[in-house]
Design an enzyme around this catalytic site. Structure first.
Site, PDB file in Angstrom:
ATOM      1  N   GLU A  46      80.108  57.711  68.597  1.00  0.00           N
ATOM      2  CA  GLU A  46      80.443  58.306  69.800  1.00  0.00           C
ATOM      3  C   GLU A  46      81.838  58.383  70.230  1.00  0.00           C
ATOM      4  O   GLU A  46      82.272  57.206  70.673  1.00  0.00           O
ATOM      5  CB  GLU A  46      79.397  58.421  70.799  1.00  0.00           C
ATOM      6  CG  GLU A  46      77.882  59.298  71.187  1.00  0.00           C
ATOM      7  CD  GLU A  46      77.104  58.850  70.096  1.00  0.00           C
ATOM      8  OE1 GLU A  46      75.991  59.000  70.286  1.00  0.00           O
ATOM      9  OE2 GLU A  46      76.993  57.037  70.379  1.00  0.00           O
ATOM     10  N   THR A  47      82.595  59.509  70.941  1.00  0.00           N
ATOM     11  CA  THR A  47      84.039  58.993  71.976  1.00  0.00           C
ATOM     12  C   THR A  47      83.770  60.203  73.210  1.00  0.00           C
ATOM     13  O   THR A  47      82.453  60.256  73.278  1.00  0.00           O
ATOM     14  CB  THR A  47      84.579  59.810  71.012  1.00  0.00           C
ATOM     15  OG1 THR A  47      84.997  59.883  69.459  1.00  0.00           O
ATOM     16  CG2 THR A  47      86.134  60.173  71.627  1.00  0.00           C
TER      17      THR A  47
END
Length: 309
Positions: A46-47
């Site tokens: 995830e970002t």
């Protein structure tokens, strides 16, 4: 335009373990397509993109992307971002202090308590924005599940735990396995799983009660079906939903129940997720997810406001 980013390892107090997370600061003028392309560039599970909060008393709005899609909620981005924003606000502390970070996510407002300590990794714990609830999804038979995981039918299930589906913002199929050996041998054949489940194919969370660490309660792995990440080293959103599994099969009594989930060991990214269930009578009334986070890198992105091709 240069945008600062920080990479953290989450659900660990040791760098290069846990689940890595990229957090892009000052992302107000990035469009959705641009954020997705940046998340694909980082290629982490995830970002997070930090934006100005809609409510003045909140800390920030955050958008969460896997390399393949946006998520309404995720645990390790919430823990990591809360820890980072508290560190950014208070800097280096001379003694341990507590802080509160309030994040606006697509699932709703998420409140996190953060412990800053000069002698330990920053620790954040948040209240799950939704209580877990079961999904009316018909899962494959034990034999079919075993085949999709490359296991024997006898490897599926333990005690009274049976395959089921829950969500607390993100849906998962929870598949109990007999022990560590079965969990370690599990390999999800995504094509077979999708063929068995059709349009209801969910990410797969396998777990057992046997653990590597004596202090842990469950050992788990999470296999992606549509996020673009393969296997995840630590999945806080699944842990939040897993509280419903524990409530259903273990029937915890009234009070507060703390447990620790270990994940990512098979990937060489050991992660420890703290899960707390608050039970009143037979009803689950609150769920909290916690873990440590450490910075491992920071830098700048040189990208324009709109990255739409």
């Amino acid at each position: 335009m240069k945008r600062r980013y920080v990479v953290l390892d989450v659900f660990t107090s040791r760098p290069l373990e846990g689940n890595p997370l990229a957090v892009v600061l000052d992302a107000d003028d990035l469009d959705t397509a641009g954020m997705q392309r940046i998340a694909r560039e980082f290629n982490l599970s995830e970002t997070v993109f930090v934006r100005r909060a809609a409510h003045p008393s909140h800390s920030a709005e955050i958008r969460i992307f896997t390399p393949g899609r946006e998520l309404p909620f995720a645990g390790h981005p919430t823990v990591g971002t809360a820890a980072l924003l508290a560190e950014e606000r208070f800097g280096d502390v001379a003694k341990a202090i507590d802080a509160v970070v309030v994040l606006e996510e697509q699932v709703g407002v998420v409140r996190a308590a953060v412990r800053l300590d000069p002698n330990r990794a920053t620790y954040a714990e948040f209240d799950a924005p939704r209580l877990p609830h079961p999904l009316a999804v018909e899962l494959p038979s034990k034999g079919e599940i075993a085949g999709a995981l490359g296991l024997d039918a006898a490897d599926v299930g333990f005690e009274n735990h049976m395959p089921c589906a829950f969500e607390a913002g993100v849906p998962f199929a929870f598949l109990p396995l007999a022990g560590l050996d079965a969990v370690r041998r599990a390999r999800l054949d995504v094509a077979t799983w999708k063929k068995l489940c059709g349009d209801t194919a969910l990410p797969v969370y396998v777990y057992c009660r046997e653990t590597v660490n004596h202090a842990s309660t469950f050992h788990a792995r999470m296999f992606d079906v549509g996020f673009g990440i393969g296997e995840d080293p630590a999945t806080g959103s699944a842990a939040a939903a897993f509280a419903g599994v524990v409530q259903r099969f273990d029937l915890p009594t009234k009070g507060s129940h703390h447990m620790r989930i270990e994940q990512g060991f098979e990937m060489g990214r050991p992660s420890l997720i703290d899960l707390t269930l608050e039970v009143d009578g037979r009803e689950l009334v609150a769920v909290r997810i916690g873990g440590a986070a450490v910075r491992v890198a920071e830098g700048t992105l040189d990208v324009s406001a709109s990255l739409t091709p």
